[in-house]
Structures are given as C-alpha cells and as structure tokens.
Design a protein around this motif. Structure first.
Motif, PDB file in Angstrom:
ATOM      1  N   THR A  73       7.009  14.172  -2.532  1.00 53.88           N
ATOM      2  CA  THR A  73       7.051  14.495  -3.934  1.00 53.88           C
ATOM      3  C   THR A  73       6.779  15.966  -4.518  1.00 53.88           C
ATOM      4  O   THR A  73       7.016  16.553  -3.336  1.00 53.88           O
ATOM      5  N   TYR A  74       6.456  16.351  -5.470  1.00 56.61           N
ATOM      6  CA  TYR A  74       6.083  17.543  -5.872  1.00 56.61           C
ATOM      7  C   TYR A  74       4.762  18.182  -5.062  1.00 56.61           C
ATOM      8  O   TYR A  74       4.290  17.389  -4.542  1.00 56.61           O
ATOM      9  N   SER A  75       4.586  19.317  -5.298  1.00 61.50           N
ATOM     10  CA  SER A  75       3.474  19.897  -4.634  1.00 61.50           C
ATOM     11  C   SER A  75       2.073  19.694  -5.533  1.00 61.50           C
ATOM     12  O   SER A  75       2.328  19.098  -6.650  1.00 61.50           O
ATOM     13  N   ASN A  76       1.190  20.108  -4.870  1.00 60.01           N
ATOM     14  CA  ASN A  76      -0.272  19.789  -5.525  1.00 60.01           C
ATOM     15  C   ASN A  76      -0.612  20.717  -6.703  1.00 60.01           C
ATOM     16  O   ASN A  76      -1.505  20.334  -7.617  1.00 60.01           O
ATOM     17  N   ASP A  77       0.499  21.630  -6.871  1.00 58.37           N
ATOM     18  CA  ASP A  77       0.383  22.637  -7.747  1.00 58.37           C
ATOM     19  C   ASP A  77       1.296  22.141  -9.235  1.00 58.37           C
ATOM     20  O   ASP A  77       1.390  22.985 -10.193  1.00 58.37           O
ATOM     21  N   THR A 103       0.724  -1.156  -0.103  1.00 55.93           N
ATOM     22  CA  THR A 103      -0.027   0.050   0.146  1.00 55.93           C
ATOM     23  C   THR A 103       0.851   1.219  -0.025  1.00 55.93           C
ATOM     24  O   THR A 103       1.878   1.304   0.627  1.00 55.93           O
ATOM     25  N   ILE A 104       0.281   2.232  -0.626  1.00 53.91           N
ATOM     26  CA  ILE A 104       0.951   3.501  -0.628  1.00 53.91           C
ATOM     27  C   ILE A 104       0.140   4.678  -0.264  1.00 53.91           C
ATOM     28  O   ILE A 104      -1.086   4.678  -0.829  1.00 53.91           O
ATOM     29  N   ALA A 105       0.543   5.387   0.521  1.00 51.26           N
ATOM     30  CA  ALA A 105      -0.377   6.921   0.933  1.00 51.26           C
ATOM     31  C   ALA A 105       0.340   7.973   0.595  1.00 51.26           C
ATOM     32  O   ALA A 105       1.463   8.165   0.811  1.00 51.26           O
ATOM     33  N   ILE A 106      -0.516   9.025   0.040  1.00 51.82           N
ATOM     34  CA  ILE A 106       0.167  10.294  -0.453  1.00 51.82           C
ATOM     35  C   ILE A 106      -0.842  11.228   0.236  1.00 51.82           C
ATOM     36  O   ILE A 106      -2.114  11.195  -0.089  1.00 51.82           O
ATOM     37  N   GLY A 107      -0.201  12.177   0.928  1.00 55.73           N
ATOM     38  CA  GLY A 107      -0.958  13.475   1.585  1.00 55.73           C
ATOM     39  C   GLY A 107      -0.315  14.462   2.010  1.00 55.73           C
ATOM     40  O   GLY A 107       0.976  14.424   1.698  1.00 55.73           O
ATOM     41  N   ASP A 108      -0.998  15.187   2.588  1.00 51.60           N
ATOM     42  CA  ASP A 108       0.100  16.681   3.010  1.00 51.60           C
ATOM     43  C   ASP A 108      -0.327  17.036   4.296  1.00 51.60           C
ATOM     44  O   ASP A 108       0.505  18.010   4.802  1.00 51.60           O
ATOM     45  N   ASN A 109      -1.072  16.592   5.308  1.00 53.58           N
ATOM     46  CA  ASN A 109      -1.393  17.094   6.410  1.00 53.58           C
ATOM     47  C   ASN A 109      -1.533  16.025   7.373  1.00 53.58           C
ATOM     48  O   ASN A 109      -1.169  14.923   7.572  1.00 53.58           O
ATOM     49  N   GLY A 157       5.090  18.001  -1.767  1.00 55.71           N
ATOM     50  CA  GLY A 157       5.878  19.143  -1.564  1.00 55.71           C
ATOM     51  C   GLY A 157       5.479  20.133  -0.752  1.00 55.71           C
ATOM     52  O   GLY A 157       6.194  21.191  -0.216  1.00 55.71           O
ATOM     53  N   ASN A 158       4.277  20.647  -0.722  1.00 57.38           N
ATOM     54  CA  ASN A 158       3.493  21.337   0.033  1.00 57.38           C
ATOM     55  C   ASN A 158       3.258  21.053   1.248  1.00 57.38           C
ATOM     56  O   ASN A 158       2.237  21.628   1.902  1.00 57.38           O
ATOM     57  N   ALA A 159       3.467  19.865   1.600  1.00 61.41           N
ATOM     58  CA  ALA A 159       3.008  19.568   3.149  1.00 61.41           C
ATOM     59  C   ALA A 159       3.665  20.094   4.331  1.00 61.41           C
ATOM     60  O   ALA A 159       4.487  20.745   4.339  1.00 61.41           O
TER      61      ALA A 159
END
Length: 286
Positions: free
Chosen positions: A267-271, A230-236, A253-255
C-alpha cells in the motif's frame, strides 16, 4: 466479518507520530460494517493504550510484539520469558554495556546508566540509517523520564527482589554493527527465545511463542474469525509472523524491501495514509 491487524510505528502512525483523520475514518467505517480492528505493536500495552485513548479508540491490542494480548483491558494471553533466559540475556547485555529496556507486567525498566551506555555505543562505529532525521535519532537514544510506566534499576536482579515481575521482552538499542552482529549470534544459540527487529537500530527479544502471529491468531479465536478472513498491515521484520499467519498480508510503502517481497500486496506509505488506502481497497471495496 474480518479482522484487521495494524502495526503502529511506521504503519498507522505517521512520521509525526499521529493517526491521520483519513486513517481514523477508514477504521471507523470498517468497524461500522462489523469488522474488528486491532493494534499489534512492539510497544508496551500501556504505551499502546495511551495512544488509543488520545483518539478515543477502544479496540483489542497486542503489545510487546504480541507477547501480551488484551481486549478492552482484559488480558487474553501473556507469554513471559523464563528466568534462565532472562539472566543469560541481561548478563550478556550488561557485559557489553548495551542500552536496553525490559518490558514487564509492571511497566518498563531501564538501567540507570542508560545515557552512559548510549554515549559508549555512539563512540563506536555507528550504523548508518538512510533518511533518519537528527530529531528521530535523538528521540531513539535519549533517556526516558521516570513515570508511572518507566522505572530504572542499578542491576536487573532488583526486579526479582521485592516482587517478582514477569518479563515479556528485551528491547536492545543497537547503534553499531559489531554489537548487533555478536548479540544476534549469541541469541541464536538460545532455543527457547525468538528475536526480531522493528528498526535498523534495535533487536527485540521475547519467548519464542511471543510474536504477532500468535497474537493475531488469539484475537481471531476470541471473535470466532477464520484466519483466511484476517488482514495484517505493517512495515518491518517484527511484523513477519503476523504476515505469515494472516489471510492477506499488506506491506506499507515505506516498509523494508524484504518485507515487501514476502507480502501479498503493498500500500502507500505511513505519510500517505497507507492504512486507509489498504482498508478502502481490501475491506470496503472502494
């Protein structure tokens, strides 16, 4: 087969609240190779589904920070708060006249005086959030319009009079330091709940078992996928339970800086199509 869990706000959604073509193409390619992609968000399940429908995406989802887990309309798990905790929290919030939303199995409910509560909070010392635009601040603080998803009440007890609804989450708008600090101290004393944050200006309260980590585990079990796959990707901060549970954790990247520290990769940011970059690198081996 791997399971990819994606947060929405600050992750899959850009700051313009859109899913980019790059992200969509990476998700579709991952799916074409037999992988499962799911959404794991603090938003209500109905709200998540509306977004997915816009992009013709039919995938599993976990709403209210993992308290409700669904796959193509079928509820696989629902973790609701117990009545005693609900009363304790609602009474405390009403005492402070804090603006809050209640996420239920019958939509989202807000105090009818939401706008007045926001105005009162704005008169106090406000929390400064670097980079927060006026447009975003207005969107966060404005009173939502009544709809099939949004309802209002004069007192929270109304939710239990005509038909007893199940409550999965309190979303509290915390615009100033004192209220946020005092509320966190109060919540720490309630052993049966868990609370987190998806933004500097909120606190989210659920049953202690209602979190994104348990939601990820439930979907993995449903599809027979080992947790190491499993892989989880998030920011907060509300993503931390799924980061701790996943085989690979990837921060945007914006986390938040602390979130980046505890993750296996960034990874890179959401933009900058950070989701696509992570899928290409760790799933598609591009």
């Amino acid at each position: 087969m791997k399971l990819i869990a994606l947060d929405l706000d600050g992750t899959l959604l850009s700051t313009e609240m859109k899913i980019t073509n790059e992200n969509l193409e990476a998700i579709q390619e991952a799916q074409s190779q037999g992988n499962i992609v799911m959404i794991c968000s603090g938003r209500a399940p109905e709200d998540i589904q509306q977004i997915l429908n816009r992009y013709a995406m039919s995938i599993p989802l976990a709403g209210s920070n993992g308290s409700v887990v669904q796959d193509r309309g079928r509820v696989l798990n629902r973790v609701s708060m117990n009545p005693e905790d609900i009363h304790k929290i609602a009474e405390k919030l009403d005492e402070e006249r804090a603006p809050y939303r209640i996420y239920t199995d019958d939509g989202i409910y807000l105090p009818a005086d939401w706008s007045e509560r926001v105005e009162l909070a704005m008169e106090r010392e406000k929390i400064h959030v670097e980079g927060l635009s006026d447009e975003t601040y207005q969107r966060i603080t404005e009173q939502p319009q009544r709809s099939s998803l949004i309802n209002f009440f004069d007192h929270y007890s109304e939710l239990f009079k005509e038909k007893e609804v199940a409550i999965q989450k309190f979303f509290v708008l915390t615009l100033n330091h004192r209220i946020k600090s005092e509320l966190a101290t109060y919540l720490e004393e309630i052993a049966t709940i868990g609370f987190t944050s998806s933004h500097p200006l909120n606190i989210e309260v659920m049953d202690k078992n209602g979190n994104k980590g348990n939601a990820l585990k439930r979907i993995a079990e449903h599809y027979g996928i080992a947790m190491e796959d499993t892989i989880a990707i998030g920011d907060n901060f509300n993503d931390i339970p799924m980061f701790e549970m996943a085989g690979l954790s990837v921060a945007m990247g914006n986390a938040e800086p602390l979130v980046k520290e505890i993750c296996d990769a960034v990874t890179y940011s959401n933009d900058e199509n950070g989701v696509a970059h992570a899928i290409n690198k760790y799933i598609l081996n591009k």
